[in-house]
Enzyme design. Structure first.
Site, PDB file in Angstrom:
ATOM      1  N   ARG A 173       0.827  -1.217   0.000  1.00 19.01           N
ATOM      2  CA  ARG A 173       0.000   0.000   0.000  1.00 19.01           C
ATOM      3  C   ARG A 173       0.859   1.265   0.000  1.00 19.01           C
ATOM      4  O   ARG A 173       0.422   2.313  -0.436  1.00 19.01           O
ATOM      5  CB  ARG A 173      -0.872   0.049   1.269  1.00 19.01           C
ATOM      6  CG  ARG A 173      -1.977  -0.948   1.338  1.00 19.01           C
ATOM      7  CD  ARG A 173      -2.639  -0.911   2.710  1.00 19.01           C
ATOM      8  NE  ARG A 173      -3.132   0.394   3.104  1.00 19.01           N
ATOM      9  CZ  ARG A 173      -4.291   0.921   2.733  1.00 19.01           C
ATOM     10  NH1 ARG A 173      -5.094   0.235   1.958  1.00 19.01           N
ATOM     11  NH2 ARG A 173      -4.668   2.112   3.155  1.00 19.01           N
ATOM     12  N   ARG A 177      10.242   5.632  -2.535  1.00 14.37           N
ATOM     13  CA  ARG A 177      10.652   6.488  -3.651  1.00 14.37           C
ATOM     14  C   ARG A 177      12.115   6.918  -3.514  1.00 14.37           C
ATOM     15  O   ARG A 177      12.584   7.158  -2.398  1.00 14.37           O
ATOM     16  CB  ARG A 177       9.787   7.756  -3.711  1.00 14.37           C
ATOM     17  CG  ARG A 177       8.315   7.465  -3.877  1.00 14.37           C
ATOM     18  CD  ARG A 177       7.581   8.689  -4.395  1.00 14.37           C
ATOM     19  NE  ARG A 177       6.145   8.441  -4.354  1.00 14.37           N
ATOM     20  CZ  ARG A 177       5.336   8.895  -3.406  1.00 14.37           C
ATOM     21  NH1 ARG A 177       5.821   9.633  -2.423  1.00 14.37           N
ATOM     22  NH2 ARG A 177       4.062   8.616  -3.439  1.00 14.37           N
ATOM     23  N   ARG A 250      -8.911  -5.865  13.419  1.00 13.67           N
ATOM     24  CA  ARG A 250      -8.360  -4.958  14.419  1.00 13.67           C
ATOM     25  C   ARG A 250      -9.333  -3.795  14.564  1.00 13.67           C
ATOM     26  O   ARG A 250      -9.974  -3.367  13.595  1.00 13.67           O
ATOM     27  CB  ARG A 250      -6.994  -4.410  13.986  1.00 13.67           C
ATOM     28  CG  ARG A 250      -5.953  -5.459  13.884  1.00 13.67           C
ATOM     29  CD  ARG A 250      -5.619  -6.099  15.210  1.00 13.67           C
ATOM     30  NE  ARG A 250      -4.713  -5.277  16.001  1.00 13.67           N
ATOM     31  CZ  ARG A 250      -4.304  -5.596  17.221  1.00 13.67           C
ATOM     32  NH1 ARG A 250      -4.751  -6.710  17.815  1.00 13.67           N
ATOM     33  NH2 ARG A 250      -3.467  -4.816  17.868  1.00 13.67           N
ATOM     34  N   ARG A 280      -0.396   6.202  16.066  1.00  6.65           N
ATOM     35  CA  ARG A 280      -0.220   7.494  15.407  1.00  6.65           C
ATOM     36  C   ARG A 280      -1.059   8.548  16.099  1.00  6.65           C
ATOM     37  O   ARG A 280      -1.967   8.227  16.877  1.00  6.65           O
ATOM     38  CB  ARG A 280      -0.572   7.404  13.917  1.00  6.65           C
ATOM     39  CG  ARG A 280      -1.999   6.997  13.632  1.00  6.65           C
ATOM     40  CD  ARG A 280      -2.176   6.693  12.135  1.00  6.65           C
ATOM     41  NE  ARG A 280      -3.560   6.388  11.813  1.00  6.65           N
ATOM     42  CZ  ARG A 280      -3.993   5.936  10.654  1.00  6.65           C
ATOM     43  NH1 ARG A 280      -3.149   5.727   9.659  1.00  6.65           N
ATOM     44  NH2 ARG A 280      -5.262   5.679  10.441  1.00  6.65           N
ATOM     45  N   GLU A 301      -4.189   7.238  18.461  1.00  2.63           N
ATOM     46  CA  GLU A 301      -4.874   6.020  18.016  1.00  2.63           C
ATOM     47  C   GLU A 301      -4.216   4.784  18.622  1.00  2.63           C
ATOM     48  O   GLU A 301      -2.994   4.622  18.528  1.00  2.63           O
ATOM     49  CB  GLU A 301      -4.812   5.898  16.491  1.00  2.63           C
ATOM     50  CG  GLU A 301      -5.594   6.971  15.786  1.00  2.63           C
ATOM     51  CD  GLU A 301      -5.716   6.717  14.284  1.00  2.63           C
ATOM     52  OE1 GLU A 301      -5.476   5.590  13.830  1.00  2.63           O
ATOM     53  OE2 GLU A 301      -6.040   7.687  13.581  1.00  2.63           O
ATOM     54  N   TYR A 349      -9.493  -5.116   2.841  1.00  4.23           N
ATOM     55  CA  TYR A 349      -8.890  -3.837   3.241  1.00  4.23           C
ATOM     56  C   TYR A 349      -9.073  -2.896   2.043  1.00  4.23           C
ATOM     57  O   TYR A 349      -8.278  -2.899   1.111  1.00  4.23           O
ATOM     58  CB  TYR A 349      -7.412  -4.093   3.518  1.00  4.23           C
ATOM     59  CG  TYR A 349      -6.617  -3.006   4.210  1.00  4.23           C
ATOM     60  CD1 TYR A 349      -7.097  -1.724   4.413  1.00  4.23           C
ATOM     61  CD2 TYR A 349      -5.340  -3.295   4.666  1.00  4.23           C
ATOM     62  CE1 TYR A 349      -6.330  -0.771   5.050  1.00  4.23           C
ATOM     63  CE2 TYR A 349      -4.567  -2.343   5.312  1.00  4.23           C
ATOM     64  CZ  TYR A 349      -5.072  -1.089   5.497  1.00  4.23           C
ATOM     65  OH  TYR A 349      -4.295  -0.133   6.116  1.00  4.23           O
ATOM     66  N   ASP A 351      -9.932   0.985   0.304  1.00  6.38           N
ATOM     67  CA  ASP A 351      -9.959   2.436   0.478  1.00  6.38           C
ATOM     68  C   ASP A 351     -11.300   2.973  -0.021  1.00  6.38           C
ATOM     69  O   ASP A 351     -12.041   2.275  -0.711  1.00  6.38           O
ATOM     70  CB  ASP A 351      -8.820   3.078  -0.323  1.00  6.38           C
ATOM     71  CG  ASP A 351      -7.459   2.720   0.255  1.00  6.38           C
ATOM     72  OD1 ASP A 351      -7.393   2.424   1.466  1.00  6.38           O
ATOM     73  OD2 ASP A 351      -6.475   2.724  -0.502  1.00  6.38           O
TER      74      ASP A 351
HETATM   75  N1  UDP Z   1       3.042   0.897   8.364  1.00  4.97           N
HETATM   76  C1  UDP Z   1       4.141   0.877   9.193  1.00  4.97           C
HETATM   77  N2  UDP Z   1       4.672   2.063   9.615  1.00  4.97           N
HETATM   78  C2  UDP Z   1       4.152   3.254   9.287  1.00  4.97           C
HETATM   79  C3  UDP Z   1       3.019   3.271   8.453  1.00  4.97           C
HETATM   80  C4  UDP Z   1       2.478   2.084   8.021  1.00  4.97           C
HETATM   81  O1  UDP Z   1       4.629  -0.184   9.551  1.00  4.97           O
HETATM   82  O2  UDP Z   1       4.666   4.285   9.744  1.00  4.97           O
HETATM   83  C5  UDP Z   1       2.488  -0.399   7.900  1.00  4.97           C
HETATM   84  C6  UDP Z   1       1.425  -0.940   8.870  1.00  4.97           C
HETATM   85  O3  UDP Z   1       1.488  -2.345   8.864  1.00  4.97           O
HETATM   86  C7  UDP Z   1       0.148  -0.446   8.254  1.00  4.97           C
HETATM   87  C8  UDP Z   1       0.439  -0.600   6.761  1.00  4.97           C
HETATM   88  O4  UDP Z   1       1.821  -0.247   6.659  1.00  4.97           O
HETATM   89  O5  UDP Z   1      -0.970  -1.204   8.651  1.00  4.97           O
HETATM   90  C9  UDP Z   1      -0.420   0.254   5.852  1.00  4.97           C
HETATM   91  O6  UDP Z   1      -0.294   1.603   6.245  1.00  4.97           O
HETATM   92  P1  UDP Z   1      -1.373   2.710   5.877  1.00  4.97           P
HETATM   93  O7  UDP Z   1      -0.794   4.010   6.283  1.00  4.97           O
HETATM   94  O8  UDP Z   1      -1.818   2.532   4.480  1.00  4.97           O
HETATM   95  O9  UDP Z   1      -2.548   2.316   6.886  1.00  4.97           O
HETATM   96  P2  UDP Z   1      -3.968   3.011   7.179  1.00  4.97           P
HETATM   97  O10 UDP Z   1      -3.836   4.499   6.964  1.00  4.97           O
HETATM   98  O11 UDP Z   1      -4.959   2.335   6.280  1.00  4.97           O
HETATM   99  O12 UDP Z   1      -4.175   2.684   8.630  1.00  4.97           O
END
Ligand code: UDP
Length: 385
Positions: A173, A177, A250, A280, A301, A349, A351
């Protein structure tokens, strides 16, 4: 006139209702067990600060599909917004997703795109030819240093299991870069609806033939025989009263706090270390940069396993879940006049743009099946595990 019941007033349910009401002569009842529409995209203004709050975590609209972008923009103005996430790791702040700045910050270097790429190739574990899980995907493409700094701790907190148990698709996901582009998403169109997602969904269901009942929990024992079709967007295992067991999800809990001015200077700061209990912090005032607010509200969160009374957020999709899903789907295929749509009903999962695109296509396919007098599809997707 046909009568339809839609269970769930999130994006799946409201887009479907909108399309059916627009394209055919029908009466639609929507019910939702919560006291608001919008599902997990629900937004409303915070009473203390007037800031538009995303009650179930930050939602940024992004898509590559012009027709979906045009569709949402036809309902509400979207302001341009690029999601620029920061990550806290071992007491230092980094740029995310992993980009040239992150690599230079972590390794104390001044790499160019070419030298950074060459450097990462020396860190990548090339013995992993075909990554089978999240961890292998990370080690294969970014190496253990970046994996440990940004992904291992966060992922363990987020999913409550070892990253080796999770599919590689979760990591895919997020882009990596070798330039300074720090847009969290790779999509062409990205923005934030000026009045929030709930107001947008209100517009979707503003129709004389659509009735919404809130605070109404549906269960499949309820007599629906006076409806021509039921569209169910709740959890598929709940429809069957969890008879084979519960699918793993989850859930997220939020700790709300207030501050003066600006709390963290960015919409989203990820906390990547395992010993910080939250994953986060979201500060929604940075979404609506065109508005002025003296105070701020922010949300820590916390991720945990979904219990019977919790709201499901992220489908875990571990091997045992996928086996269970196949059992439920096989039973669902035998039902008449019922379809399952959306993130919870298909256990994926997804979007927002996936959900909207699928609901638009499903409405069209359903109407065609009705016209042809054939059984409409039970699920929108055939690729299951
Ligand atoms: N992830 C991580 N560290 C980060 C951000 C994301 O390990 O700082 C991993 C984590 O397993 C997460 C996945 O990447 O569930 C997808 O992240 P995304 O930001 O797309 O999650 P969402 O915003 O859908 O919660």
């Amino acid at each position: 006139m046909k009568k339809y019941l839609i269970v769930g007033a999130g994006f799946s349910g409201t887009v479907l209702a909108h399309q059916l009401a627009k394209n055919t002569d029908c009466k639609i009842d929507i019910c939702d067990e919560r006291d608001h529409i919008g599902g997990n995209c629900h937004t409303s203004r915070d009473e203390q600060t007037d800031i538009m709050v995303h009650h179930y975590g930050p939602h940024i609209f992004n898509t590559d599909k012009k027709e979906i972008w045009d569709f949402v923009n036809s309902l509400m103005e979207f302001k341009p917004y690029v999601h620029r996430v920061k990550a806290m790791s071992n007491g230092k702040v980094y740029s995310l997703p992993v980009n040239l700045h992150t690599i230079n910050q972590l390794f104390g270097q001044s790499f160019t795109p070419a030298t950074a790429k060459a450097f990462l190739e020396t860190l990548a574990d090339t013995s992993i030819e075909d990554p089978q899980n999240f961890e292998e995907q990370a080690l294969r493409f970014i190496g253990k240093e970046l994996y440990n700094a940004f992904f291992y701790g966060y992922t363990k907190k987020q999913w409550g299991c070892e990253p080796t148990e999770l599919p590689a698709s979760i990591l895919k996901r997020i882009p990596v870069r070798f330039n300074y582009d720090d847009n969290y998403h790779n999509n062409i169109y990205t923005g934030i609806p000026v009045d929030g997602y709930t107001a947008l969904m209100e517009k979707l269901i503003q129709h004389e033939n659509i009735t919404v009942t809130l605070n109404k929990k549906f269960d499949s024992s309820i007599d629906t025989s006076n409806y021509d079709h039921v569209f169910y967007t709740g959890p598929v295992d709940a429809w069957f009263d969890y008879k084979y067991g519960r699918l793993g999800y989850r859930t997220v809990t939020f700790e709300k706090n207030y501050a003066d001015g600006d709390y963290q200077g960015v919409t989203q700061m990820n906390y990547c270390d395992a010993d910080v209990p939250y994953t986060r912090i979201a500060e929604p005032k940075h979404f609506t940069y065109w508005e002025q607010h003296d105070k701020t509200v922010y949300f820590k969160e916390f991720s945990k396993e979904t219990g019977p009374s919790d709201i499901p957020y992220y489908p875990k999709r571990l091997a045992a879940d996928k086996a269970l899903l196949l059992q439920y789907r096989a039973d669902a295929e035998n039902l008449q006049k019922v379809s399952f749509l959306g993130r919870l009903a298909t256990y994926r999962y997804m979007d927002m743009h996936h959900v909207i695109g699928e609901a638009l296509a499903f409405a069209q396919a359903f109407l065609l099946a009705e016209e042809q007098g054939v059984k409409p599809a039970v699920f929108p997707n055939t690729e299951v595990v």
